[in-house]
Enzyme design. Structure first.
Site, PDB file in Angstrom:
ATOM      1  N   SER A   1       0.792  -1.235   0.000  1.00  0.00           N
ATOM      2  CA  SER A   1       0.000   0.000   0.000  1.00  0.00           C
ATOM      3  C   SER A   1       0.821   1.280   0.000  1.00  0.00           C
ATOM      4  O   SER A   1       0.257   2.369  -0.130  1.00  0.00           O
ATOM      5  CB  SER A   1      -0.965   0.016   1.176  1.00  0.00           C
ATOM      6  OG  SER A   1      -2.023  -0.881   0.950  1.00  0.00           O
ATOM      7  N   THR A   2       2.125   1.188   0.143  1.00  0.00           N
ATOM      8  CA  THR A   2       2.948   2.376  -0.087  1.00  0.00           C
ATOM      9  C   THR A   2       2.721   2.889  -1.504  1.00  0.00           C
ATOM     10  O   THR A   2       2.935   4.069  -1.798  1.00  0.00           O
ATOM     11  CB  THR A   2       4.433   2.049   0.187  1.00  0.00           C
ATOM     12  OG1 THR A   2       4.555   1.572   1.529  1.00  0.00           O
ATOM     13  CG2 THR A   2       5.312   3.272   0.038  1.00  0.00           C
TER      14      THR A   2
END
Length: 391
Positions: free
Chosen positions: A75-76
């Site tokens: 999710s970065t």
């Protein structure tokens, strides 16, 4: 017989003397926190002051982590996807206060005609997960995923609260990007940002880059019964967000996952690439000597949209959290350091991008041994604490 202390792999790269504590924390992650392979890059005022890597790109210890090793950052990736939307808004092509249906007419179904673009960016659209079963193979189908999201009913009143859109975020924001620009986020980011700026980051992974990509390892820390007890505490919306479909290292290592476009979760990059991308949010829209966003647009990214107990991740935080327009505010949890208005995004298992405009700091941390944390992994937090102790 006493056990020998863990062997710390050789750490390579450079670290300004002022930030020696960051190197110490990075090495401590191998010694005390079971790091396998990792890299960290810190930029301050546009200059790289820490650029370190070490460990192994695979669990068999056959491939050392190199300067240019790539890894899936989960999710970065969302920070890069949000950047695409903010660039379009900065150009006047996208209105964040307009209904999503103004750009994506099919989205108005099931009572979503008033959902705003800013609701998508801030996880407040009520679409944290699909209500119908959605397999990993179906996740790889962009059109099907978007069609199902357009047809589904929100889990809560859009705009009223936030609930982490773990996988749906990328299709929701990404389809708006596509409708406005004609390009999905992967192509938009490549053409408009990463290639012009020489940033080593892609959404999805080109097949030619497979040889320098680290293998993910997901180490279970709970038994099946403990995991079942944890899931039993989750509300239906949290189960939909986190388990429909469930993903982990096995999926992330597969050629199918790497070849797909999942702008919430399958960005691949180096720590250097993550730090360069998040520098746009830390330095008034600039990365290096290039302007990507106007100063006003970069500031808009961290407009808080209201603190609450997140409807998906609430069990994991001691305080209420607040999502800005695509990134999380550091807030009372100090997730991105002591500045409550610093922003960032964590990736499932540990990775992180951080941006602190007041300090002109951006951080990229990437790794391949996935811990159980969706956010605030102890390894990341140790690095963040070391950064601010050094400033």
């Amino acid at each position: 017989m006493s056990q020998s202390p863990p062997v710390v792999p050789r750490v390579e790269g450079r670290c300004d003397e002022r930030f020696a504590a960051v190197r110490e924390a990075f090495e401590e992650n191998f010694r005390q926190r079971e790091e396998l392979g990792a890299a960290v890059t810190l930029r301050v005022g546009g200059e790289v002051v820490v650029d370190l890597w070490g460990g192994w790109a695979d669990p068999r210890h056959e491939r050392p982590w190199e300067r240019d090793t790539l890894v899936n950052v989960w999710s970065t990736t969302k920070g890069a996807t949000a950047l695409c939307a903010h660039m379009l808004a900065d150009r006047g092509a996208l209105d964040l206060d307009a209904p999503v249906a103004a750009y994506w007419p099919e989205f108005a179904a099931a009572g979503k005609e008033k959902v705003l673009v800013r609701d998508l960016l801030s996880h407040r659209a009520g679409l944290a997960g699909l209500r119908v079963p959605h397999s990993v193979q179906e996740l790889y189908d962009w059109d099907l995923s978007c069609e199902r999201l357009a047809a589904t009913e929100p889990w809560w009143e859009p705009g009223s609260k936030s609930g982490y859109h773990a996988l749906t975020y990328g299709f929701l924001v990404g389809e708006v990007v596509r409708r406005v620009s004609g390009m999905r986020p992967a192509e938009f980011l490549e053409r408009e940002v990463t290639v012009p700026l020489g940033i080593d980051f892609t959404i999805g992974l080109p097949e030619k880059e497979a040889g320098r990509t680290a293998e993910l390892v997901h180490v279970p820390v709970t038994s099946s019964s403990e995991q079942a007890a944890l899931f039993a505490q989750l509300e239906p919306v949290a189960l939909a967000a986190l388990t429909n479909p469930g993903t982990g290292a096995r999926e992330g290592n597969s050629p199918e996952w790497r070849a797909a476009e999942i702008p919430a979760a399958n960005g691949h990059g180096t720590a250097r690439g993550v730090a360069a991308l998040y520098e746009v949010f830390a330095r008034q829209g600039r990365s290096g000597d290039r302007r990507v966003l106007s100063a006003d647009a970069a500031e808009r990214v961290r407009q808080g949209q209201g603190a609450c107990r997140d409807l998906v991740l609430g069990l994991g935080f001691a305080h209420k959290t607040e999502v800005a327009l695509g990134l999380w505010l550091s807030g009372a949890n100090a997730s991105y350091g002591p500045n409550p208005r610093a922003v960032g995004h964590d990736g499932f298992g540990g990775s992180c991008g951080l941006a602190d405009p007041e300090a002109e700091v951006s951080l990229g941390y990437v790794m391949n041994r996935m811990g159980p944390h969706i956010a605030d992994d102890p390894r990341k937090m140790a690095l963040v604490e070391a950064v601010y102790a050094s400033l």
